[in-house]
Design an enzyme around this catalytic site. Structure first.
Site, PDB file in Angstrom:
ATOM      1  N   ILE A 298       0.975  -1.309  -0.147  1.00 57.82           N
ATOM      2  CA  ILE A 298       0.042  -0.127  -0.494  1.00 57.82           C
ATOM      3  C   ILE A 298       1.060   0.696   0.251  1.00 57.82           C
ATOM      4  CG2 ILE A 298      -1.485   1.254   1.325  1.00 57.82           C
ATOM      5  CD1 ILE A 298      -2.250  -1.332   2.755  1.00 57.82           C
TER       6      ILE A 298
ATOM      7  N   ASP B 266      12.568  -2.234 -18.255  1.00 58.14           N
ATOM      8  CA  ASP B 266      11.293  -2.277 -18.704  1.00 58.14           C
ATOM      9  C   ASP B 266      10.456  -0.979 -19.007  1.00 58.14           C
ATOM     10  OD1 ASP B 266       8.865  -3.236 -18.851  1.00 58.14           O
ATOM     11  OD2 ASP B 266       8.268  -2.574 -16.059  1.00 58.14           O
TER      12      ASP B 266
END
EC number: 2.7.11.18
Length: 392
Positions: free
Chosen positions: A33, A142
């Site tokens: 989170i 990426d």
């Protein structure tokens, strides 16, 4: 901005609550989170990523540790900064620079006024950061628009930050990498062919990103992953009209130096910095306004927000790269206070205009799914390419 960055690596018994106030949630992932935070002494605003140790495997924890080590090495104005790390019995806390501008594409669409000169300035920042990473022995693996965040409050010049180092790797001089990873639209051909590779895979990705920044859609597109990968391997792309009318030959040449099959011939970041398109001082010279690119990016953002992404793992073979679904642990992802990053993962749809009918807005969707090498045997070559790019 926080000064760089003296506090990395608190003692294990240090409690994050003694130093930071927790604010609203701004992101969520499979194991983490992300909340906005405020330093109690300085008032600095940060992003705090809490990773639950109870829900991650030993391999995942090693990956997070590797990511932390990589981010500790990198201190560049165009790279998101890790401020410090807290380690408790139940959670690993990463305190990061808070990026307020959201993803780069969202910012471009919001701004509305966008030219080739703007695209050139953005690419120059990306190349500068990648040159720095490569000089410090880091291959990102990426690079894609979803991992480019915009932190600039000054409307005259947006500041790009590279984020998400979950697939990044520290390499030694001369070392070759072998793990097949990346995102389909941006993955280099040598990865698809399961060949050893090096930092040149990042340069291929920059070529694809530059192409998208100039026209709003990807150079390689198809209805299936199998077809997409084959087009990449065949270097099947062009600069269709009318989207590329008026864009300078220098911009096209820059892209052509990066979208090269042979990685030994592909330009390095240091070479790209000296390319006339980036090195030339455009000054007040008028360059084409990229209204059509903004329109395509709006479709890209809209389709992404309307979809739910999967994480896909790739099993590439020399002859036929295959993609199949698998349960996966997400990368450590971009941190932003913008609403676009409040979902676990976003599907990003690259709408591409067919060069046979440039004025027709029937666009092919290209699926950008995070791909990692695994040994599953489920082939999904018939999946439609809806762009799945993961952000926490």
């Amino acid at each position: 901005m926080l000064k760089l960055f003296k506090r990395i690596g608190r003692k294990k018994d240090s409690k994050i609550e003694d130093f930071y106030e927790f604010g609203p949630e701004i992101g969520r992932g499979a194991f983490s989170i992300v909340r906005q935070g405020t330093h109690k002494d300085t008032g600095d605003q940060v992003a705090i990523k809490a990773i639950s140790k109870q829900h991650v495997s030993e391999a995942d924890m090693k990956r997070f540790t590797r990511e932390i080590e990589i981010m500790k090495k990198l201190k560049h104005k165009n790279i998101i900064q890790l401020i410090e790390v807290f380690d408790s019995n139940d959670y690993l806390y990463l305190v990061l620079e808070l990026i307020r501008g959201g993803e780069l594409f969202d910012k471009i669409v919001e701004k509305g006024n966008y030219s080739e000169k703007d695209a050139c300035n953005l690419v120059r920042q990306i190349v500068s950061a990648v040159e720095y990473m490569h000089q410090h022995g880091v291959c990102h693996r990426d690079l894609k628009p979803e991992n480019l965040l915009c932190s600039g409050d000054d409307e005259k010049e947006e500041i790009v930050r590279i984020a998400d180092f979950g697939l990044s790797k520290i390499f030694e001089g001369g070392e070759e990498l072998k793990t097949a990873c990346g995102t389909p639209d941006y993955v280099a051909p040598e990865i698809l062919e399961c060949k050893p590779y090096d930092t040149s895979v990042d340069m291929w990705s920059i070529g694809v990103i530059t192409y998208i920044l100039l026209c709003g859609f990807a150079p390689f597109y198809a209805d299936t992953h199998h077809e997409l990968f084959q087009k990449i391997l065949d270097l099947e792309y062009d600069f269709p009209e009318p989207e590329w009318n008026g864009i300078t030959d220098l911009a096209k040449d820059f892209i052509s130096q990066l979208l090269i099959i042979n990685p030994e011939e592909r330009w390095t970041a240091s070479q790209c910095i000296k390319h006339p398109w980036l090195a030339e001082n455009h000054g007040d010279k008028e360059l084409k306004s990229l209204d059509s690119a903004i329109s395509s990016m709006k479709d890209y953002v809209r389709n992404r927000e309307a979809s739910t992404s999967n994480i896909l793992k790739m099993r590439a073979s020399q002859s036929t790269p295959n993609l199949h679904s698998a349960n996966s642990n997400t990368n450590t992802n971009s941190l932003s206070s913008s609403n676009s990053n409040n979902t676990t993962s976003n599907s990003n749809n690259n709408n591409n205009n067919n060069s046979n009918n440039s004025n027709n807005n029937n666009n092919n969707s290209n699926n950008n799914n995070n791909i990692n090498n695994n040994n599953n045997n489920n082939n999904n070559n018939n999946n439609n390419n809806n762009n799945n790019n993961n952000n926490i």
